[in-house]
Enzyme design. Sequence first.
Site, PDB file in Angstrom:
ATOM      1  N   HIS A 108      28.632  48.301  42.459  1.00 16.90           N
ATOM      2  CA  HIS A 108      30.393  47.842  42.914  1.00 16.90           C
ATOM      3  C   HIS A 108      30.600  48.545  43.352  1.00 16.90           C
ATOM      4  O   HIS A 108      32.224  47.893  43.433  1.00 16.90           O
ATOM      5  CB  HIS A 108      30.242  46.667  42.166  1.00 16.90           C
ATOM      6  N   LYS A 133      44.895  40.079  45.787  1.00 18.49           N
ATOM      7  CA  LYS A 133      43.861  40.404  45.434  1.00 18.49           C
ATOM      8  C   LYS A 133      44.220  41.667  44.089  1.00 18.49           C
ATOM      9  O   LYS A 133      45.471  41.312  44.467  1.00 18.49           O
ATOM     10  CB  LYS A 133      42.884  41.362  46.447  1.00 18.49           C
ATOM     11  N   ARG A 134      43.157  41.937  43.457  1.00 19.13           N
ATOM     12  CA  ARG A 134      43.787  42.572  42.369  1.00 19.13           C
ATOM     13  C   ARG A 134      44.848  43.739  42.757  1.00 19.13           C
ATOM     14  O   ARG A 134      44.783  44.182  43.607  1.00 19.13           O
ATOM     15  CB  ARG A 134      43.159  43.100  41.378  1.00 19.13           C
ATOM     16  N   LYS A 189      43.885  49.314  47.593  1.00 23.14           N
ATOM     17  CA  LYS A 189      44.114  48.268  48.317  1.00 23.14           C
ATOM     18  C   LYS A 189      45.027  48.426  48.663  1.00 23.14           C
ATOM     19  O   LYS A 189      45.523  47.910  49.685  1.00 23.14           O
ATOM     20  CB  LYS A 189      44.163  47.337  47.433  1.00 23.14           C
ATOM     21  N   THR A 205      35.553  40.524  49.138  1.00 23.06           N
ATOM     22  CA  THR A 205      34.654  39.413  49.436  1.00 23.06           C
ATOM     23  C   THR A 205      36.522  38.023  50.320  1.00 23.06           C
ATOM     24  O   THR A 205      35.953  37.448  50.416  1.00 23.06           O
ATOM     25  CB  THR A 205      34.594  38.847  48.431  1.00 23.06           C
ATOM     26  N   LYS A 240      36.924  34.949  53.350  1.00 20.84           N
ATOM     27  CA  LYS A 240      37.296  33.749  52.830  1.00 20.84           C
ATOM     28  C   LYS A 240      38.631  33.373  53.449  1.00 20.84           C
ATOM     29  O   LYS A 240      38.269  32.464  54.110  1.00 20.84           O
ATOM     30  CB  LYS A 240      37.590  33.904  50.622  1.00 20.84           C
TER      31      LYS A 240
HETATM   32  C1  26V Z   1      34.711  48.735  36.474  1.00 19.79           C
HETATM   33  C2  26V Z   1      34.894  48.944  35.145  1.00 19.79           C
HETATM   34  C3  26V Z   1      34.567  50.062  34.989  1.00 19.79           C
HETATM   35  C4  26V Z   1      35.581  50.379  34.106  1.00 19.79           C
HETATM   36  C5  26V Z   1      35.111  49.248  32.880  1.00 19.79           C
HETATM   37  C6  26V Z   1      36.255  48.716  33.658  1.00 19.79           C
HETATM   38  C7  26V Z   1      35.366  47.449  34.455  1.00 19.79           C
HETATM   39  C8  26V Z   1      35.944  46.930  34.722  1.00 19.79           C
HETATM   40  C9  26V Z   1      34.780  46.145  36.137  1.00 19.79           C
HETATM   41  C10 26V Z   1      34.867  46.469  36.719  1.00 19.79           C
HETATM   42  C11 26V Z   1      34.240  46.177  37.817  1.00 19.79           C
HETATM   43  C12 26V Z   1      34.650  46.725  39.021  1.00 19.79           C
HETATM   44  C13 26V Z   1      33.949  47.447  39.545  1.00 19.79           C
HETATM   45  C14 26V Z   1      34.635  45.815  40.911  1.00 19.79           C
HETATM   46  O1  26V Z   1      35.264  44.456  40.453  1.00 19.79           O
HETATM   47  N1  26V Z   1      33.366  45.860  42.150  1.00 19.79           N
HETATM   48  C15 26V Z   1      34.512  44.603  43.106  1.00 19.79           C
HETATM   49  O2  26V Z   1      33.268  44.117  43.793  1.00 19.79           O
HETATM   50  C16 26V Z   1      33.302  43.265  44.770  1.00 19.79           C
HETATM   51  C17 26V Z   1      32.032  42.402  44.917  1.00 19.79           C
HETATM   52  O3  26V Z   1      30.957  43.070  44.450  1.00 19.79           O
HETATM   53  C18 26V Z   1      33.697  43.745  45.591  1.00 19.79           C
HETATM   54  O4  26V Z   1      33.291  43.108  46.766  1.00 19.79           O
HETATM   55  C19 26V Z   1      34.477  44.969  46.063  1.00 19.79           C
HETATM   56  O5  26V Z   1      34.519  45.314  46.911  1.00 19.79           O
HETATM   57  C20 26V Z   1      34.316  45.705  44.150  1.00 19.79           C
HETATM   58  O6  26V Z   1      35.372  46.268  44.380  1.00 19.79           O
END
Ligand code: 26V
Length: 833
Positions: A362, A554-555, A560, A662, A666
Amino acid sequence: MYCDSDRTGMTVGTLKRAFLDNLHYIQGKDAYFATAYDYYMALAYTVRDRLVHRRIKTAQAYYEKDAKMVYYLSAEFLIGRLLLNNLINVGLYEQAKQAMADFGLDLTELMDREAEPGLGNGGLGRLAACFLDSLATLEIPAIGYGIRYEFGIFEQQISGGWQQEVPDNWLRFGNPWEIARPDYNVEVKFGGHTEAFTDAQGRYRVRWIAETTVFGTPYDTPVAGYKNNTVNTLRLWSARAGEDFNLQVFNAGDYTQAVANKTFSENISKVLYPADQTLQGKELRLRQQYFFVACSLQDIIRLYLRNHSTFEAFPDKAAIQLNDTHPSIGVAELMRLLIDEHQLNWDVAWDITQRTFAYTNHTLLSEALERWSVDLFGRLLPRHLEIIYEINYRFLNEIRLRYPGNTARLARMSLVEEGNGKQIRMAHLACVGSHTVNGVAELHTDLIKQELLRDFYEMYPEKFQNKTNGITPRRWLLLSNPQLATLITETLGSEHWVTHLDELQQLETQIENPTFQARWQAIKQSNKERLAEYIWRNNQIEVDPYSLFDVQIKRIHEYKRQHLCVLHIITLYEQIKANPAIDIQPRTFIFGGKAAPGYFMAKTIIKLINSVAEMVNHDPDVAGRIKVVFLNNYSVSLGEMAYPAADLSEQVSTAGKEASGTGNMKFALNGALTIGTLDGANVEIRQEAGPENFFLFGLTAQEVMSLKAEGYNPYDYYLSNPMLKKVIDSLISDYFNPREPGIFQPIVNSLLYHDEYMLLADYQSYVDCQAKAAAAFRDKTHWTKMSILNVARMGKFSSDRTIWEYCQDIWRVEPLSITLDVPQAPSPLTARV
Ligand code: 26V
């Protein structure tokens, strides 16, 4: 008895009886004492009964047919509030509304009492929730596995313009949707050491002598498909101290220490880590990951062994999806279970493991790729470290055979990163242990193949696939935009589109129809007015509901580029200050999003938005033509209100950085036009909508890389663009923050001297594109046509399409329809549990 009992009946009459019954016997209240919350609970239990009944039937069918199951492992499930979603999916909305009205209660008000389960950070967690909805709707046998965090994502308050985090005690008043299943408790070990021995059959074996054990209790939340009888399960694990706790107290006599130890174990599922995209390598996070994976794999194996006595058919009965690397320790854990606990040999176990797992990536941001220090790993999971070393040893041998003498490649591909403090590369583990690796949008998958995992792609090209993300039309149109949904249903003649979103195409026939256009506009206007009211109540800012609603929710993250939008706002402001009589399209800029608590730059961007808002909103020269709003505590529920109210959707990430996005889908599905870069799924949204219905700007991913390689100097852009210089200078001069001088200097320095995300390179292109969007908005009819076309062409972005592709190309699973009128349910005395 299943037809119209108080616990399963679907008529207004039975709902009313069941509601009163639950109010009385579960909430213990009568009409004199009941609060709105009691009424919400009574209704939620009424709905849950209808789901439980279907869930039992669903589980029975899966067992009896020995169906291949999808197990979706995710550290996050951002499911949103459930009452309305469940009422809609199970086909009870109208009846419930009537039933409540008969009691003089307003259903909307009851729904507002529900706490939102914030068990995720953002895109990844929400995607998992959309997938559960689509899996149930497509009648796919599936279970979602995750963690029942006691505290979800923090509540964001804004104080003096800065973000403040407040704990989210979402379970405080109870959760009517979940059912605890202590009968399925499982044990999870941590720490200690390993011992090799030879067993009675003369085989080399290893036993793991753990230091501590923790129990996992599953809590099940029903997941209803849309108007079918399928109700799948989201099974979330909660950590409980081991049962020897009381014994230890007796023996050791140190009561307080024992209680402290108990608390320590139970901390595992206490809180969701609120950082996305930045790794901190925290021990508790690794504990969380192993905890829920170990619980889930035991559960999966228990389910499998009810119908099987060997593991031969395991990959034909279980497809386990790793949602990012967070559950990737599962690769080593399944190997451990098969080898140490079930005595399979390595090669057989490895073949089963690889044929079972698939991995979704992701993110391309290197700082978000999980790595765990070997020290920490060895301390917490000594047996898994051995297994990973063995996987790596065999894997490196394979590379040596394929690419003799290529030591650089060995170092790049190894599961273990050498250097100051060895680290385990979880993405490599996930990739090697899976039969399929997928990206979440076409561009993202291309970049995985060409950049992130290039060496792996060269070696195993057949492993890599694209699965462009999607969103569920149930929550993101039917639930959140009921007026638009009704118009669509009336126009298309049925609500078949809700599960066949491609049918929205038919809206194109209405594009020149003035009546249809007028209704379309009226709906957008009414959604905007609702949001304007919310803004007034929440922020005490008066916004013009006829202005262009320009929304970015968004975050908050530098990639971003919320601050690129701020540069645009300041540009408009400077234009007004230079000429207050200027003819300018009135706009309301609406932001929302949380910053990771430790992410200083993101928090400063929030402060910047609020400081600019303060100045712009109160400047008499602006005369109300521009308003800036920061919505605090962005959440699924807030999104449900904001997406339908947007005219313009901001998708402005640096090309090559946003895996998919995503929120972009929406917005478009709710009739907003997109201003965006060629990043993530924007590329495909533009392709579908038609380039003439999309406001494109900025460098491409290739251009970003080339410019970086050539040597990008942001300062040149600052010097050569007078307006850009003016805008940046206003930040340098503390114009927006006179009482807190210097606070935006870190942003200025980052932009002028590094600008990793290339805001200055994209600035002019963005401002020009915004001018085009503003001009286009003035032609109401043309804008409305573009809006209709966007909606009509968003069919591809249903998560039903995404999930169907996973089923066909990765999981190889089939739908299984559930019928409710099975003549004879097995007697509880003879049924196997
Ligand atoms: C990653 C990490 C990595 C370090 C530790 C903490 C932590 C916590 C959560 C995440 C997830 C980050 C990845 C993420 O949210 N990616 C998003 O995924 C969406 C669904 O596929 C995508 O639409 C977004 O573009 C993408 O940023």
